[in-house]
Scaffold this active site. Sequence first.
Site, PDB file in Angstrom:
ATOM      1  N   TRP A 138       0.741  -0.994  -0.173  1.00 37.78           N
ATOM      2  CA  TRP A 138      -0.002  -0.110   0.082  1.00 37.78           C
ATOM      3  C   TRP A 138       0.751   1.164  -0.152  1.00 37.78           C
ATOM      4  O   TRP A 138       1.238   1.666   1.226  1.00 37.78           O
ATOM      5  CB  TRP A 138      -1.021  -0.019   1.197  1.00 37.78           C
ATOM      6  CG  TRP A 138      -2.011  -1.144   1.154  1.00 37.78           C
ATOM      7  CD1 TRP A 138      -3.084  -1.122   0.322  1.00 37.78           C
ATOM      8  CD2 TRP A 138      -1.947  -2.434   1.767  1.00 37.78           C
ATOM      9  NE1 TRP A 138      -3.762  -2.216   0.685  1.00 37.78           N
ATOM     10  CE2 TRP A 138      -3.032  -3.285   1.277  1.00 37.78           C
ATOM     11  CE3 TRP A 138      -0.954  -2.882   2.576  1.00 37.78           C
ATOM     12  CZ2 TRP A 138      -3.506  -4.358   1.731  1.00 37.78           C
ATOM     13  CZ3 TRP A 138      -1.272  -4.391   3.170  1.00 37.78           C
ATOM     14  CH2 TRP A 138      -2.317  -4.882   2.730  1.00 37.78           C
ATOM     15  N   HIS A 196      -6.944   1.549   2.609  1.00 41.97           N
ATOM     16  CA  HIS A 196      -8.176   0.771   2.446  1.00 41.97           C
ATOM     17  C   HIS A 196      -9.088   0.885   3.294  1.00 41.97           C
ATOM     18  O   HIS A 196      -8.899   2.045   4.329  1.00 41.97           O
ATOM     19  CB  HIS A 196      -7.650  -0.940   2.371  1.00 41.97           C
ATOM     20  CG  HIS A 196      -6.779  -0.976   3.618  1.00 41.97           C
ATOM     21  ND1 HIS A 196      -6.092  -2.370   3.676  1.00 41.97           N
ATOM     22  CD2 HIS A 196      -6.542  -0.360   4.891  1.00 41.97           C
ATOM     23  CE1 HIS A 196      -5.414  -2.301   4.881  1.00 41.97           C
ATOM     24  NE2 HIS A 196      -5.541  -1.088   5.466  1.00 41.97           N
ATOM     25  N   ARG A 250      -4.264   5.739  -2.678  1.00 39.99           N
ATOM     26  CA  ARG A 250      -3.158   5.245  -2.793  1.00 39.99           C
ATOM     27  C   ARG A 250      -2.071   6.163  -3.945  1.00 39.99           C
ATOM     28  O   ARG A 250      -2.461   6.408  -4.865  1.00 39.99           O
ATOM     29  CB  ARG A 250      -2.858   3.660  -3.463  1.00 39.99           C
ATOM     30  CG  ARG A 250      -3.971   3.119  -2.382  1.00 39.99           C
ATOM     31  CD  ARG A 250      -3.761   1.578  -2.726  1.00 39.99           C
ATOM     32  NE  ARG A 250      -4.821   0.677  -1.727  1.00 39.99           N
ATOM     33  CZ  ARG A 250      -5.200  -0.463  -2.071  1.00 39.99           C
ATOM     34  NH1 ARG A 250      -4.631  -1.312  -3.008  1.00 39.99           N
ATOM     35  NH2 ARG A 250      -6.019  -1.005  -0.921  1.00 39.99           N
ATOM     36  N   GLN A 288     -13.922   1.722  -2.021  1.00 38.88           N
ATOM     37  CA  GLN A 288     -13.821   0.005  -1.719  1.00 38.88           C
ATOM     38  C   GLN A 288     -15.340  -0.029  -0.682  1.00 38.88           C
ATOM     39  O   GLN A 288     -15.823   0.976  -0.265  1.00 38.88           O
ATOM     40  CB  GLN A 288     -12.598  -0.109  -0.601  1.00 38.88           C
ATOM     41  CG  GLN A 288     -11.317  -0.406  -1.571  1.00 38.88           C
ATOM     42  CD  GLN A 288     -10.400  -1.065  -0.708  1.00 38.88           C
ATOM     43  OE1 GLN A 288     -10.300  -0.987   0.609  1.00 38.88           O
ATOM     44  NE2 GLN A 288      -9.510  -1.559  -1.358  1.00 38.88           N
ATOM     45  N   VAL A 329      -5.630 -11.436   7.329  1.00 38.31           N
ATOM     46  CA  VAL A 329      -6.364 -12.667   7.213  1.00 38.31           C
ATOM     47  C   VAL A 329      -5.702 -13.897   7.120  1.00 38.31           C
ATOM     48  O   VAL A 329      -4.526 -13.823   6.998  1.00 38.31           O
ATOM     49  CB  VAL A 329      -7.310 -12.651   6.087  1.00 38.31           C
ATOM     50  CG1 VAL A 329      -8.415 -11.423   6.344  1.00 38.31           C
ATOM     51  CG2 VAL A 329      -6.589 -12.431   4.647  1.00 38.31           C
ATOM     52  N   ALA A 387     -13.554 -11.510   6.338  1.00 39.44           N
ATOM     53  CA  ALA A 387     -13.606  -9.928   6.049  1.00 39.44           C
ATOM     54  C   ALA A 387     -13.308  -9.998   4.528  1.00 39.44           C
ATOM     55  O   ALA A 387     -12.536 -11.036   4.181  1.00 39.44           O
ATOM     56  CB  ALA A 387     -12.320  -9.241   6.615  1.00 39.44           C
TER      57      ALA A 387
HETATM   58  C1  FA5 Z   1      -7.179  -4.245   0.257  1.00 37.86           C
HETATM   59  O1  FA5 Z   1      -7.009  -3.081   0.280  1.00 37.86           O
HETATM   60  C2  FA5 Z   1      -7.528  -5.308   1.453  1.00 37.86           C
HETATM   61  N1  FA5 Z   1      -7.753  -4.054   2.415  1.00 37.86           N
HETATM   62  C3  FA5 Z   1      -8.916  -6.106   1.099  1.00 37.86           C
HETATM   63  C4  FA5 Z   1      -9.058  -6.703   1.817  1.00 37.86           C
HETATM   64  C5  FA5 Z   1     -10.299  -6.620   3.003  1.00 37.86           C
HETATM   65  C6  FA5 Z   1      -8.449  -8.213   2.195  1.00 37.86           C
HETATM   66  C7  FA5 Z   1     -10.409  -7.536   4.008  1.00 37.86           C
HETATM   67  C8  FA5 Z   1      -8.769  -8.997   3.031  1.00 37.86           C
HETATM   68  C9  FA5 Z   1      -9.757  -9.009   4.093  1.00 37.86           C
HETATM   69  P1  FA5 Z   1      -6.072  -4.703  -2.278  1.00 37.86           P
HETATM   70  O2  FA5 Z   1      -4.990  -3.836  -2.188  1.00 37.86           O
HETATM   71  O3  FA5 Z   1      -6.126  -6.037  -3.017  1.00 37.86           O
HETATM   72  O4  FA5 Z   1      -6.637  -5.316  -1.023  1.00 37.86           O
HETATM   73  O5  FA5 Z   1      -7.744  -3.843  -2.728  1.00 37.86           O
HETATM   74  C10 FA5 Z   1      -8.735  -4.496  -2.729  1.00 37.86           C
HETATM   75  C11 FA5 Z   1      -9.497  -4.187  -4.133  1.00 37.86           C
HETATM   76  O6  FA5 Z   1      -9.705  -2.880  -4.191  1.00 37.86           O
HETATM   77  C12 FA5 Z   1      -8.750  -4.749  -5.268  1.00 37.86           C
HETATM   78  O7  FA5 Z   1      -9.226  -6.095  -5.641  1.00 37.86           O
HETATM   79  C13 FA5 Z   1      -9.373  -3.815  -6.363  1.00 37.86           C
HETATM   80  O8  FA5 Z   1     -10.769  -4.048  -6.676  1.00 37.86           O
HETATM   81  C14 FA5 Z   1      -9.611  -2.609  -5.772  1.00 37.86           C
HETATM   82  N2  FA5 Z   1      -8.240  -1.673  -5.910  1.00 37.86           N
HETATM   83  C15 FA5 Z   1      -7.077  -1.928  -5.509  1.00 37.86           C
HETATM   84  N3  FA5 Z   1      -6.371  -0.862  -5.820  1.00 37.86           N
HETATM   85  C16 FA5 Z   1      -7.027  -0.225  -6.757  1.00 37.86           C
HETATM   86  C17 FA5 Z   1      -6.624   0.748  -7.591  1.00 37.86           C
HETATM   87  N4  FA5 Z   1      -5.543   1.473  -7.536  1.00 37.86           N
HETATM   88  N5  FA5 Z   1      -7.804   1.456  -8.335  1.00 37.86           N
HETATM   89  C18 FA5 Z   1      -8.860   0.925  -8.218  1.00 37.86           C
HETATM   90  N6  FA5 Z   1      -9.408  -0.058  -7.587  1.00 37.86           N
HETATM   91  C19 FA5 Z   1      -8.238  -0.591  -6.811  1.00 37.86           C
END
Ligand code: FA5
Length: 350
Positions: free
Chosen positions: A153, A188, A214, A228, A271, A318
Amino acid sequence: MELENLNKINEEFREKVEGVSEAKDLEKIRIEYLGRKGKMAVLVEKLPSLSLEEKRKFGPKINALKQELNLLLEEKLKSIEKSASAKSALDFTAPGRKISLGHRHILSKVEKEVRDIFLKLNFSVIEGPEVESEYYNFDALNIPPDHPAREMWDTFWLKAQTNADYTRPNAEKNPLSQRESALLMRTHTSPMQIRYMEANKPPFQIIVPGRVFRYEATDASHEINFYQVEGLMVGKDVSLANFKFIIEEFFRKFFKEKVEFRFRPSYFPFVEPGLEVDIKLPLKGGKSKWLEVMGAGMVHRAVFESAHYNPEEYRGFAFGVGLDRLAMIKYKIPDIRFFYNGDLRFIRQF
Ligand code: FA5
């Protein structure tokens, strides 16, 4: 020639001008008095036949009267024009001006669709702060400062300061939160897992929609700020099977048509086990590709410990789903950047 004549003309003229309410009537008066053959011109014509003495007496007076009458005309004309424009502003018969009403942005619509589906599945909707402390965004989620997972992140940090509103209320209970907790734009929605568990007892099921940030390069599926929806369900016997059921139910209701998706093992520090969910997107020529839409898993015991839950007693799942990605799939939007560039040609389509 008599002085009285001049006075009479002056009076008559004033009376007439007073009684007029339209510019065209005023023009008639002007011609009558100040026109080439008007009353004043007649007087002027008489001047040469007067004695020198009379010329001296009347000449300047006639001129002064002409000027005065002209001035009166001008003033009256102004006041007529003014009241005419005031009247037209109050023209109740004029056709109405079209008011263009705004409407919800496509992302707001999609967020509402998601909320409504989860409300029907008996989830509560919670919101949390976009400016978050390092503690909630990382440490409490089992991501200490030196953990390599922080690389996942890229983060917008706020200028060094701490704010009591954002740090943990009963910090003395947890040594991690005692140190200075920097502020950042949350990367997130997961910090709300901890905030909610600190203040509530299981069993519960919640979703947390919200904006996240981000510091990363943008492309067709990545933005620096996006949305999200976090999900968290905790109870005595919650299992991955519950997660699978809820997510299948959600996809079915959200997409209204069958979508193909897959669970893929993955890693998030908060998780265990962790997984990611991809949805299959049809491409031209019968091809297809997988788009990652969410991270998920069973709540890690370290997270329960941060929230002072007994990890032996409770289980939970989650997930964090990208709202923009869901919207892109459902409404066939090829590039995430369309949502944010403010182009009305795009916005008005939805
Ligand atoms: C997370 O942010 C974790 N907090 C998710 C999580 C929650 C995991 C609870 C387990 C338990 P990640 O970085 O993969 O994970 O982002 C989650 C989702 O946000 C991605 O699958 C995607 O759909 C979306 N996402 C991530 N980065 C971006 C971005 N830069 N632009 C748009 N959508 C994004």
